[in-house]
Design an enzyme around this catalytic site. Sequence first.
Site, short mmCIF file in Angstrom:
data_model
loop_
_atom_site.label_atom_id
_atom_site.label_comp_id
_atom_site.label_asym_id
_atom_site.label_seq_id
_atom_site.Cartn_x
_atom_site.Cartn_y
_atom_site.Cartn_z
N ARG A 136 0.45 -0.95 0.28
CA ARG A 136 -0.01 -0.26 0.16
C ARG A 136 1.23 1.65 0.23
NH1 ARG A 136 -5.22 -1.34 3.45
NH2 ARG A 136 -6.43 -2.56 1.45
N GLN A 141 -1.27 2.07 -5.82
CA GLN A 141 -2.94 2.95 -5.66
C GLN A 141 -3.57 2.37 -6.56
OE1 GLN A 141 -3.50 6.68 -4.89
NE2 GLN A 141 -2.51 6.85 -2.29
N ASP A 144 -4.47 -1.39 -6.06
CA ASP A 144 -4.77 -1.49 -4.87
C ASP A 144 -6.32 -2.71 -5.22
OD1 ASP A 144 -5.43 -2.60 -2.92
OD2 ASP A 144 -4.92 -0.78 -1.94
N SER A 147 -8.66 -3.08 -1.91
CA SER A 147 -9.68 -1.79 -2.41
C SER A 147 -10.37 -1.88 -2.96
CB SER A 147 -8.38 -0.44 -1.74
OG SER A 147 -7.85 -0.42 -1.00
#
Length: 392
Positions: A136, A141, A144, A147
């Site tokens: 992370r 990002q 990810d 998420s």
Amino acid sequence: MTAPAGTGVPEKNPVVIAVPKETIVGEQRVATVPEVVQKLVKAGHAVRIEHDAGTAAFYPDALYTAAGATVVAGRHELFYGADIVLFVQPPTVDVVAELPEGTIAVGFMNPTRNLDAISRMRDRKITAFALELVPRITRAQSMDALSSQATAGGYVAAVLGANNCPKFLPMLTTAAGTIRPATVLILGAGVAGLMAIATAKRLGALVEAYDVRRAAGEQVRSLGAKFIELEINAEGQGGYARELTAEEKVMEQEMVSAAVARADIVITTAAIPGRKAPVLVTKETVAKMKPGAVIIDMAAETGGNCELTEAGKTVHIHGVTIIGPSNLPARVPFHASQMLAKNLQAFLGLLFTKEGALVTEYADEILKASMLVHAGTVTYQPAADLLKGGKA
């Protein structure tokens, strides 16, 4: 991508990316979508899709064909000569046995609980990258997937709670009088919890949330929810919560119990990576809840945040409905697949050189962190230790 005849430049074979149809019961997602296929093909890669791989997510074969993919009928044709295979669910032992030796596999791998398949990947010299292990950091990002899929799960949890609640969520002023809004309590304000908060607020409920990390309070309040505060700070490494001390657990339980008792819908999202989910709602607390109250336990698959949760089942105790759902993102497969496909597209960018060939060394920090198996070695130490201990 093929050199013109007579130039003396050797032909460059495109990287072959294969996407199988998911076989786990209830899994409707697919690892790539036509929008991403189009970009991969434009970059010079060849994409193969197993017949009906995207149908359950409402991406029919015709859309993949139009995007430039080749749709094939079976696994043998799909995997033959494939360089990279993309997965949603961790590949089973049988699927791994069908992969050509040296193939690169990318997807969710369940790295400490799918040891038989990991062992088989090691023996077949598969290079496997686990999306769960993507660090992370800012650079990662866009990759990810935890998420992105937690976002989908949080949305579904809030809708599922509303669907099972015997009350209206918003306040209503009618000729029959004023209807007070329902109270929704979210336990755990990570990605899934924040999405559940936002969705419940949009549905008009009064929303409260609790997280052991003080830093989560600002995010909760920014969404218009009330943050229930305990005077401790349990923020751990990597943005996850640390485990509470015995005294802190008693304080937490008393406060959470009171909040649960006044809620109409409780959504629990608390998880500690690699460990059993912490119990936040005891059977004694359930006995204090209102008749008709609903618990959506998003941690059901790792033991449950509610002591009475049964994974994959809905139970009714003391007039309370306790739902232990599995694989919530698969209930919104169209957008969950779209998000996952873009995560995988970003990750694949690390595996290619500027010229579009496969990298020969996995020097990038993201690749190093997410690598599970390579060249006959289990490179993720926790999984390697479990295999050495004979727990495969």
